[in-house]
Design a protein around this motif. Structure first.
Motif, PDB file in Angstrom:
ATOM      1  N   VAL A 163       0.831  -1.204   0.000  1.00 49.82           N
ATOM      2  CA  VAL A 163       0.000   0.000   0.000  1.00 49.82           C
ATOM      3  C   VAL A 163       0.868   1.257   0.000  1.00 49.82           C
ATOM      4  O   VAL A 163       0.682   2.163  -0.811  1.00 49.82           O
ATOM      5  CB  VAL A 163      -0.961   0.016   1.210  1.00 49.82           C
ATOM      6  CG1 VAL A 163      -1.740   1.323   1.261  1.00 49.82           C
ATOM      7  CG2 VAL A 163      -1.914  -1.169   1.142  1.00 49.82           C
ATOM      8  N   LEU A 164       1.833   1.302   0.906  1.00 49.61           N
ATOM      9  CA  LEU A 164       2.690   2.479   1.011  1.00 49.61           C
ATOM     10  C   LEU A 164       3.920   2.398   0.113  1.00 49.61           C
ATOM     11  O   LEU A 164       4.538   3.423  -0.182  1.00 49.61           O
ATOM     12  CB  LEU A 164       3.105   2.689   2.468  1.00 49.61           C
ATOM     13  CG  LEU A 164       1.943   2.947   3.428  1.00 49.61           C
ATOM     14  CD1 LEU A 164       2.427   2.969   4.865  1.00 49.61           C
ATOM     15  CD2 LEU A 164       1.236   4.254   3.088  1.00 49.61           C
ATOM     16  N   GLY A 165       4.300   1.185  -0.287  1.00 49.21           N
ATOM     17  CA  GLY A 165       5.400   1.025  -1.228  1.00 49.21           C
ATOM     18  C   GLY A 165       6.780   1.173  -0.641  1.00 49.21           C
ATOM     19  O   GLY A 165       7.743   1.471  -1.367  1.00 49.21           O
ATOM     20  N   TYR A 166       6.944   0.946   0.666  1.00 46.84           N
ATOM     21  CA  TYR A 166       8.281   0.988   1.246  1.00 46.84           C
ATOM     22  C   TYR A 166       9.085  -0.232   0.792  1.00 46.84           C
ATOM     23  O   TYR A 166       8.545  -1.337   0.690  1.00 46.84           O
ATOM     24  CB  TYR A 166       8.204   1.016   2.767  1.00 46.84           C
ATOM     25  CG  TYR A 166       7.873   2.374   3.343  1.00 46.84           C
ATOM     26  CD1 TYR A 166       8.798   3.414   3.299  1.00 46.84           C
ATOM     27  CD2 TYR A 166       6.633   2.617   3.932  1.00 46.84           C
ATOM     28  CE1 TYR A 166       8.493   4.663   3.820  1.00 46.84           C
ATOM     29  CE2 TYR A 166       6.331   3.874   4.456  1.00 46.84           C
ATOM     30  CZ  TYR A 166       7.260   4.883   4.398  1.00 46.84           C
ATOM     31  OH  TYR A 166       6.964   6.125   4.900  1.00 46.84           O
ATOM     32  N   PRO A 167      10.389  -0.072   0.515  1.00 46.99           N
ATOM     33  CA  PRO A 167      11.224  -1.210   0.127  1.00 46.99           C
ATOM     34  C   PRO A 167      11.305  -2.253   1.244  1.00 46.99           C
ATOM     35  O   PRO A 167      11.124  -1.935   2.430  1.00 46.99           O
ATOM     36  CB  PRO A 167      12.597  -0.574  -0.130  1.00 46.99           C
ATOM     37  CG  PRO A 167      12.323   0.875  -0.350  1.00 46.99           C
ATOM     38  CD  PRO A 167      11.122   1.203   0.494  1.00 46.99           C
ATOM     39  N   ALA A 168      11.568  -3.500   0.860  1.00 44.74           N
ATOM     40  CA  ALA A 168      11.587  -4.598   1.829  1.00 44.74           C
ATOM     41  C   ALA A 168      12.590  -4.343   2.952  1.00 44.74           C
ATOM     42  O   ALA A 168      12.310  -4.630   4.122  1.00 44.74           O
ATOM     43  CB  ALA A 168      11.903  -5.904   1.114  1.00 44.74           C
ATOM     44  N   GLY A 169      13.763  -3.793   2.614  1.00 41.69           N
ATOM     45  CA  GLY A 169      14.757  -3.538   3.648  1.00 41.69           C
ATOM     46  C   GLY A 169      14.294  -2.515   4.660  1.00 41.69           C
ATOM     47  O   GLY A 169      14.551  -2.660   5.871  1.00 41.69           O
ATOM     48  N   GLU A 170      13.599  -1.490   4.197  1.00 48.67           N
ATOM     49  CA  GLU A 170      13.110  -0.462   5.111  1.00 48.67           C
ATOM     50  C   GLU A 170      11.992  -1.013   5.993  1.00 48.67           C
ATOM     51  O   GLU A 170      11.903  -0.684   7.187  1.00 48.67           O
ATOM     52  CB  GLU A 170      12.624   0.747   4.318  1.00 48.67           C
ATOM     53  CG  GLU A 170      12.469   1.993   5.158  1.00 48.67           C
ATOM     54  CD  GLU A 170      12.395   3.268   4.346  1.00 48.67           C
ATOM     55  OE1 GLU A 170      12.169   4.330   4.951  1.00 48.67           O
ATOM     56  OE2 GLU A 170      12.561   3.197   3.111  1.00 48.67           O
ATOM     57  N   VAL A 171      11.117  -1.859   5.427  1.00 48.17           N
ATOM     58  CA  VAL A 171      10.058  -2.481   6.223  1.00 48.17           C
ATOM     59  C   VAL A 171      10.665  -3.403   7.271  1.00 48.17           C
ATOM     60  O   VAL A 171      10.203  -3.456   8.418  1.00 48.17           O
ATOM     61  CB  VAL A 171       9.075  -3.248   5.317  1.00 48.17           C
ATOM     62  CG1 VAL A 171       8.048  -4.004   6.153  1.00 48.17           C
ATOM     63  CG2 VAL A 171       8.376  -2.287   4.370  1.00 48.17           C
ATOM     64  N   ALA A 172      11.710  -4.125   6.897  1.00 51.81           N
ATOM     65  CA  ALA A 172      12.392  -4.997   7.859  1.00 51.81           C
ATOM     66  C   ALA A 172      12.929  -4.185   9.040  1.00 51.81           C
ATOM     67  O   ALA A 172      12.826  -4.604  10.200  1.00 51.81           O
ATOM     68  CB  ALA A 172      13.521  -5.753   7.166  1.00 51.81           C
ATOM     69  N   ALA A 173      13.491  -3.009   8.744  1.00 54.25           N
ATOM     70  CA  ALA A 173      14.003  -2.158   9.823  1.00 54.25           C
ATOM     71  C   ALA A 173      12.863  -1.646  10.695  1.00 54.25           C
ATOM     72  O   ALA A 173      12.993  -1.567  11.929  1.00 54.25           O
ATOM     73  CB  ALA A 173      14.784  -0.989   9.226  1.00 54.25           C
TER      74      ALA A 173
END
Length: 333
Positions: A163-173
């Protein structure tokens, strides 16, 4: 965000802090609503998020954007609330009449509608480059309801990524896990969401002449107690839901059975519908007038989910406080 404003906020300037966070308040409310499914819970969670941000502003290192930092706090506040108390189920309302046996009983009784007027307050409607949903799709009632069937971390991951389109690495953080774990969680969330959500390609375009015609025909049939007229507007697999009551009815026969019982209970009371919009869908505030009186009393909020040229879902939200959330009168003459 200017460095000067940030430094003033860190030094205890509350006005500077408001300048930093106010542009994000409305989108944070929608974010919390997606995860929690409840507008009232989302409002509480935004307040908690901003308090936590104020207290922890010295810990904001600036490696990510302020917006991403606020989303991290809000997401984890939502998850902590769900872990701490489990899903806070509202009390099941006592019906004024004896409803027929439902097709099934919903586990998602905390679901609330989201006024379209609140969507208009969101300044940045552009999702990130990796998003799979536009704003309209990601606030439709079926989408929000589908998220409530997911484990909380799956729902949060899907919202942050798709929905928000954050990259996987940023979501992991944000969630304190690994990129590999995020990819697996997202895959499971996508698969489960497909089981609880109608095909979005079949949903009627909001505001189209087709939707307007269908909405008008429904309003006329519903206020006139024309059950046959209502049934002709429904798909063969239509649902009628009534949060926070768990009762769910599927198919023309089951829905007609409930409407017949309601019609008998309503008797000669006058029923009026006031048009509004919720979750980008047509909706109505419902008002009943007792026989011999002029004052109208709220009787919940109806949200329609059109599919092609008919209605796939009728969601009748029960609760006298709903009109005020939509800027509608709590009583009228």
């Amino acid at each position: 965000m200017s460095q000067d404003t940030l430094e003033r906020a860190r030094s205890g300037d509350e006005q500077a802090f408001r300048e930093l966070v106010e542009p994000h308040r409305h989108e944070l409310r929608l974010h919390c609503y997606r995860i929690l499914g409840s507008l009232s819970d989302a409002e509480d969670m935004v307040q908690e998020t901003l308090v936590a941000a104020w207290r922890g502003l010295d810990g904001f290192a600036g490696r990510a954007s302020l917006r991403a930092w606020l989303y991290r706090i809000a997401t984890n506040r939502c998850l902590n609330a769900l872990r701490a108390a489990g899903r806070r189920r509202p009390p099941e309302p006592k019906p004024a009449f004896d409803p027929p046996e439902p097709t099934r009983r919903s586990e998602v009784t905390w679901l609330q509608p989201y006024p379209d007027t609140l969507l208009d307050q969101i300044a940045d409607r552009t999702p990130g480059p990796e998003a799979r949903y536009q704003l309209r799709e990601a606030v439709e009632l079926a989408f929000i309801a589908g998220l409530q069937h997911l484990p909380p971390r799956q729902a949060a991951t899907l919202v942050l990524r798709d929905v928000l389109g954050y990259p996987a690495g940023e979501v992991a953080a944000m969630l304190g896990t690994s990129t590999t774990a995020i990819k697996g969680t997202l895959q499971r969330a996508r698969a489960q969401l497909r089981q609880h959500r109608p095909d979005p390609e079949q949903l009627t375009r909001p505001g189209s002449p087709q939707e307007q015609n269908l909405t008008q025909r429904f309003a006329e049939a519903f206020t006139n107690g024309d059950i046959d007229g209502i049934i002709t507007l429904l798909t063969d697999d239509a649902w009628l839901n009534m949060p926070p009551a768990p009762h769910e009815y599927q198919g023309p026969a089951a829905i007609a059975g409930l409407l017949t019982v309601f019609g008998a209970w309503r008797g000669h009371r006058r029923l009026r519908l006031v048009a509004t919009r919720a979750n980008t869908q047509p909706a109505f505030g419902c008002y009943l007038t007792e026989v011999g009186q002029t004052a109208e009393h709220p009787a919940g909020l109806l949200v329609l989910t059109p599919r092609d040229d008919r209605i796939h879902t009728l969601t009748w939200f029960l609760g006298d406080n709903l009109p005020s959330l939509f800027g509608l009168p709590t009583t009228a003459n």
